[in-house]
Scaffold this active site. Structure first.
Site, mmCIF file in Angstrom:
data_model
loop_
_atom_site.group_PDB
_atom_site.id
_atom_site.type_symbol
_atom_site.label_atom_id
_atom_site.label_comp_id
_atom_site.label_asym_id
_atom_site.label_seq_id
_atom_site.Cartn_x
_atom_site.Cartn_y
_atom_site.Cartn_z
ATOM 1 N N GLU A 114 2.815 0.381 -6.806
ATOM 2 C CA GLU A 114 3.453 0.417 -5.614
ATOM 3 C C GLU A 114 4.777 -0.599 -5.639
ATOM 4 O O GLU A 114 4.664 -1.575 -5.012
ATOM 5 C CB GLU A 114 2.687 0.422 -4.543
ATOM 6 C CG GLU A 114 1.736 1.505 -4.347
ATOM 7 C CD GLU A 114 1.022 1.748 -3.217
ATOM 8 O OE1 GLU A 114 1.051 0.567 -2.253
ATOM 9 O OE2 GLU A 114 0.348 2.520 -2.900
ATOM 10 N N GLU B 250 -2.913 7.842 -6.111
ATOM 11 C CA GLU B 250 -3.522 7.223 -5.162
ATOM 12 C C GLU B 250 -3.493 7.736 -4.082
ATOM 13 O O GLU B 250 -2.063 7.976 -3.430
ATOM 14 C CB GLU B 250 -3.206 5.570 -5.142
ATOM 15 C CG GLU B 250 -3.998 4.810 -4.398
ATOM 16 C CD GLU B 250 -3.461 3.398 -3.913
ATOM 17 O OE1 GLU B 250 -3.386 2.442 -4.902
ATOM 18 O OE2 GLU B 250 -3.286 2.989 -2.684
#
Ligand code: IDC
Length: 338
Positions: free
Chosen positions: A179, A267
């Site tokens: 991320e 995710e």
């Protein structure tokens, strides 16, 4: 003589029919489920590739990976074991494991962690997943490091090692930056991704590569305006936490798909984005329905007993495999029921 032979054949046939009819129904269904079990997700689907915006199997048919992510393997190495993966495969219907390896937090790969040991854990995870015929994501889990370029050199050598080793594995997927955040722009991620992809592709020509997107892997709509050219089997990640991210985030994904960007949810959680707080099952249900409709793969965060609402196991569960319903947190029960 001839009629005696015919009689013998008829008798044999009758005997076979009687024997078959006397086999209890349960053992027939047991035999069927055994053959079903033998066809692992990997056997059924083989080498994956990207066709348009969709992940497809070796026959070109759309496939949705339904996965579970470990917590950081440097924090919770005990869950990288065959029994845990097998339980997820056989009683949850999970076909993909994500091995999250933090780069920065808590003795991460680039912040003082034992790199050899961490690579060894990834290797173990890949081995168990392979033996069980499951897909496996090797996740370079950047987070507080924000910009993937920060540890680019280490990422290049890590993925060189992995791609060299796993180029013949049909079940390995590389996730090159979990991320990006802290204002990291797509152009920066893109330049990092191009280098890492080039390195991976110089060994592994086919396996799927997942590329992180700006703002904690949510700006797929931004990326869709200028995706990476010149390589096949790339997908872009989108992450959500259902108690925080709702319809307006689904719209971002729709937007990206409309522009033909292949999206992969590597995710998600059903808690708030902190990983804690409330869980929102009704919003989570909307997400799953949406993802199935769009044929987007998804991987749930995370397999651990940490005292957080995104953990799939109860805080009191000390087991590292063969989980029963009573071992599961509310999020775990919900995901298993999906
Ligand atoms: C969280 C963990 C938590 C840990 C924290 C580290 O659940 O135990 O203390 O990371 O900062 C993400 C990240 C993922 C986060 C998760 C929940 O990819 O690493 O895990 N999350 O906060 N993005 C959105 C949420």
């Amino acid at each position: 003589m001839r009629s005696v032979n015919i009689m013998k054949k008829v008798l044999c046939l009758l005997l076979a029919v009687v024997l078959f009819a006397s086999v209890p129904a349960e053992s027939v269904s047991a035999a069927v489920s055994k053959t079903k079990k033998a066809a692992t997700p990997l056997k059924k689907n083989g080498q994956l590739r990207v066709k348009g915006t969709t992940l497809v199997n070796s026959k070109g048919k759309a496939v949705i990976l339904k996965g579970v992510s470990t917590h950081g393997i440097n924090w919770f190495p005990e869950y990288v074991n065959s029994s845990a993966f097998k339980t997820l495969r056989d009683s949850w219907g999970v076909n993909c494991i994500r091995l999250a390896m933090y780069t920065e937090e808590y003795n991460g790969y680039c912040s003082g962690g034992n790199q050899k040991k961490l690579r060894g854990l990834v290797d173990k995870g890949v081995k168990y997943a392979t033996e069980l015929g499951m897909y496996v994501i090797i996740d370079w889990h950047i987070l507080s490091d924000g910009n993937p370029n920060r540890h680019k050199k280490q990422a290049l050598s890590f993925f060189k090692y992995m791609a060299k080793k796993y180029k013949k594995h049909k079940n390995v997927i590389y996730e090159i930056c979990n991320e990006p955040n802290g204002g990291t722009q797509w152009k920066d991620i893109k330049s990092y991704a191009k280098s890492v992809i080039k390195t991976i592709r110089s060994y592994d020509k086919k396996n799927i590569i997942l590329v992180g997107t700006p703002t904690w892997s949510q700006d797929v709509d931004v990326v869709a305006k200028s995706p990476i050219k010149g390589y096949s089997n790339l997908m872009y990640t989108f992450h959500f936490y259902a108690a925080t991210h709702k319809a307006s985030y689904r719209a971002k994904v729709e937007n990206a798909l409309k522009k033909r960007l292949p999206v992969f949810v590597s995710e998600f959680g059903i808690s708030e984005s902190s990983g804690n707080g409330k869980i929102n099952k009704s919003e989570a249900g909307k997400w799953i329905k949406f993802l199935k409709k769009k044929k987007i793969s998804y991987v749930c965060w995370n397999l651990s007993n940490k005292n957080e609402s995104c953990s799939l196991l109860k805080r009191t569960c000390k087991k590292t495999g063969k989980f029963k319903a009573s071992d599961l947190s509310a999020a775990g029960k919900w995901y298993k029921s999906q």
